[in-house]
Write an enzyme that holds these catalytic residues in place. Structure first.
Site, PDB file in Angstrom:
ATOM      1  N   SER A  13      73.716  29.462  21.218  1.00  0.00           N
ATOM      2  CA  SER A  13      74.929  28.807  21.705  1.00  0.00           C
ATOM      3  C   SER A  13      75.194  27.544  20.900  1.00  0.00           C
ATOM      4  O   SER A  13      74.367  27.119  20.097  1.00  0.00           O
ATOM      5  CB  SER A  13      74.797  28.476  23.189  1.00  0.00           C
ATOM      6  OG  SER A  13      74.193  27.211  23.350  1.00  0.00           O
ATOM      7  N   LYS A  14      76.343  26.971  21.167  1.00  0.00           N
ATOM      8  CA  LYS A  14      76.801  25.795  20.433  1.00  0.00           C
ATOM      9  C   LYS A  14      75.767  24.678  20.416  1.00  0.00           C
ATOM     10  O   LYS A  14      75.714  23.894  19.476  1.00  0.00           O
ATOM     11  CB  LYS A  14      78.094  25.272  21.067  1.00  0.00           C
ATOM     12  CG  LYS A  14      79.297  25.554  20.204  1.00  0.00           C
ATOM     13  CD  LYS A  14      80.504  24.854  20.766  1.00  0.00           C
ATOM     14  CE  LYS A  14      81.607  24.874  19.729  1.00  0.00           C
ATOM     15  NZ  LYS A  14      82.883  24.475  20.264  1.00  0.00           N
TER      16      LYS A  14
END
Ligand code: GLU
Length: 486
Positions: free
Chosen positions: A260-261
Site C-alpha cells: 500500500s501507499k
C-alpha cells in the site's frame, strides 16, 4: 463466443501497481485469445471523485503500453472520449440503465427498499459485531408490509435498495485460479445496490455492466473475491449467465503485507516519475503472480503476449521486490536506444540544475557520453543527478578513508605530473588517445593495475571505485581533467 475482458478502475487519480498488473493480465489474455480488452470507469462513489483523475490514469496506462481498443480513452489532444457500441463506459453516465434493471429486481422480489437511518444502522452494526463478530444488516426492512413500503416511497422517504439474499443457501462459483468457491448466504449481507442519491453501488453496477458489455472473463484483484458470491447471486436473480472469474493474487511488500501507499512508491506514476522504463515495470509486474514455463525473466510485451496464460497464475501473493525491479530496469536502461535514453534523461539533469533548458541542444553529446559511462549501473533515471555530480564539482575531495590514502599516496605523487603531461599533449580526449597514453605511463612509472587506476581515479573523481575510467575522462573533457590533476 469471443473473449471480452475489461479493466474497470475507479478514478482515484493514480494507477496502483496492482491495478496496472490487473490491466496487463486482462490485456495479455485478450491478446492471446484474439479477444477485446476494454476500459470502463467505475465512478459511482461520487464523494471520492478527483478532478483530472481519469486523464492521468489513462495517461499512465498509455505510458505503460497497455492499450485498450474499446471504452474510455484519450484522443490525440488528451481529451477523454469513448469508443465502442456498448457504452456509455463511464458508470455515472449509465444511471438510467441501472434504474431500469433495478425495477426488474424489485418487481421479481430480489431486492427491497430499506428506510433505515444511518443512526439505526450504526447501532445494528455494533450489536452484530459484538454478538457475531461481523457487522451485518439485520434485515429490518425485509419484513415491511407492501402497503407500508408503497406509502413511504410515495411520501418521498429517503431510502436505499438492498439485495434480498435467500436464507441459508449455498452460493457457488468457479474461479480459474482458486477453483470452486462456496459461501453460505448466512455469511453475507443484504448488500445495498442503489444508494439514496440514486447512484448504484459498485456491486450492482459491476454486474449490470459486465453483463451488458458482454464480458466473458472477470479478471480482477483478490480483494474482490469476498464480494463475488453477491455478484453471482445477482446474475442468478437477473437470469443472466455468470462470466468466468479469475481473482489475481495480492501484491505484497517484502514483509508479506499487502502493498500500500504507506510502503512508498506504489503507483505507476511514482515509478514513471522516478525514471523506470515502462518496459521494465511491465516485465516485472507480469512475473508477480504469473510464471512462465521456463526460467526466462526478460520479456518484451510482445513476448508476454505469446507466453501468457491464466493457467500459470498462482494463488498465493507475490512479493514486490524493488531490488529485483531495479535490476530489471538497469537491464532495460543498458539495452535502451541511446538517443531515446538521452531524451528521457535530459529533464532530470535540467531539474537538478546541471543542464540549462536554453543550451541543452549543444550539450546533448555530453549527455550521450555521460549515459554511456553510467548506464551500466543506473537503477532509474532519478539517480542521474547524483551520478552527474562528480562531473560538475569544482574541486574534488576523497570520499572516504581508502580514497584519502590513495590521495596522499606515493603512487599519485609519481603519476600526477606524468599524467598531466600526457593529457596536455592530447588533441581531444578520446579513448583512442587515452588508452595508449595509459600504457606508456604504466611502462614509464612501473605502476600497474590497482596501483595505477586507483590513484588516478581518486585524483579525478574522489572515489576508489566507479565506471570505466577512460570513459569518465572522456566525459570530463580535457580541461576538467587537467584542472583536477593540477
Ligand atoms: N472499480 C473496481 C476497482 O477499482 C474494479 C473491481 C472489478 O474489477 O470488478 O478496483
Amino acid at each position: 463466443m469471443s473473449v471480452r475482458v475489461r479493466f474497470a478502475p475507479s478514478p482515484t487519480g493514480f494507477v496502483h501497481v496492482g491495478g496496472l498488473r490487473t490491466a496487463l493480465y486482462n490485456y495479455l489474455f485478450a491478446k492471446a485469445n484474439q479477444g477485446t480488452y476494454l476500459l470502463r470507469i467505475e465512478d459511482t462513489d461520487q464523494e471520492r471523485l478527483v478532478e483530472g483523475a481519469v486523464e492521468s490514469m489513462l495517461r499512465s496506462l498509455d505510458w505503460a503500453g497497455i492499450h485498450h481498443t474499446e471504452g474510455v480513452m484519450l484522443d490525440d489532444q488528451g481529451r477523454v472520449v469513448e469508443k465502442g457500441n456498448k457504452g456509455p463506459y463511464i458508470q455515472s453516465r449509465r444511471l438510467s440503465v441501472y434504474r431500469s434493471h433495478m425495477d426488474k429486481l424489485l418487481a421479481s422480489g430480489h431486492a427491497y427498499p430499506c428506510f433505515c437511518s444511518k443512526e439505526r444502522l450504526e447501532i445494528v452494526r455494533e450489536k452484530e459485531r459484538m454478538e457475531k463478530g461481523t457487522p451485518r444488516y439485520d434485515g429490518h426492512c425485509r419484513q415491511l408490509e407492501k402497503e407500508e413500503v408503497e406509502k413511504r416511497l410515495k411520501n418521498g422517504e429517503t431510502h436505499v435498495i438492498r439485495l434480498k439474499l435467500p436464507e441459508k443457501e449455498e452460493i457457488r462459483f468457479d474461479d480459474l485460479v482458486r477453483g470452486t468457491v462456496s459461501v453460505s448466504t448466512e455469511d453475507l449481507d443484504d448488500q445495498v445496490l442503489l444508494k439514496s442519491d440514486g447512484y448504484p453501488t459498485y456491486h450492482f453496477a459491476v454486474v449490470v455492466d459486465d453483463h451488458l458489455m458482454e464480458i466473458t472473463h472477470v479478471i480482477r484483484g483478490e480483494e474482490w473475491l469476498a464480494s463475488t458470491p453477491k455478484h453471482v447471486y445477482l446474475y442468478q436473480a437477473m437470469g443472466w449467465e455468470t462470466p468466468t472469474y479469475v481473482h489475481l493474487p495480492n501484491i505484497l511488500n517484502t514483509d508479506r503485507k499487502k502493498l500500500s501507499k504507506r510502503h512508498g512508491d506504489v503507483s505507476a506514476e511514482d515509478f514513471q516519475r522516478k525514471g523506470y522504463l515502462p518496459e521494465a515495470l511491465v516485465n516485472y509486474l507480469a512475473l508477480i503472480g504469473w510464471s512462465p514455463e521456463d526460467n526466462q525473466e526478460i520479456f518484451s510485451i510482445d513476448e508476454l503476449e505469446k507466453s501468457f496464460s491464466l493457467k500459470r497464475v498462482s494463488k498465493s501473493g507475490g512479493v514486490f521486490d524493488v531490488k529485483k525491479l531495479n535490476w530489471m530496469n538497469t537491464h532495460y536502461i543498458r539495452e535502451a536506444d541511446l538517443e531515446e535514453l538521452t531524451r528521457l534523461a535530459i529533464p532530470y539533469l535540467i531539474e537538478s540544475g546541471y543542464l540549462q533548458e536554453q543550451t541543452v541542444e549543444s550539450q546533448k553529446q555530453w549527455v550521450r557520453n555521460f549515459l554511456e559511462v553510467i548506464r551500466e549501473n543506473l537503477h532509474y533515471l532519478a539517480e542521474l543527478p547524483e551520478k552527474a555530480a562528480v562531473f560538475f564539482q569544482d574541486s574534488i575531495q576523497p570520499e572516504d578513508g581508502e580514497a584519502a590514502e590513495w590521495w596522499e599516496s606515493e603512487e599519485l605523487t609519481i603519476l600526477r605530473p606524468a599524467l598531466q603531461k600526457a593529457v596536455e599533449s592530447m588533441a581531444t580526449m578520446t579513448p583512442e588517445e587515452i588508452k595508449p597514453a595509459f600504457k606508456a605511463l604504466q611502462k614509464e612509472t612501473g605502476l600497474k593495475g590497482p596501483q595505477f587506476f586507483k590513484p588516478v581515479r581518486v585524483a579525478l573523481t574522489g572515489k576508489v571505485h566507479g565506471p570505466d575510467l577512460i570513459l569518465i575522462m572522456k566525459v570530463l573533457g580535457k580541461e576538467t581533467v587537467l584542472h583536477r590533476l593540477r
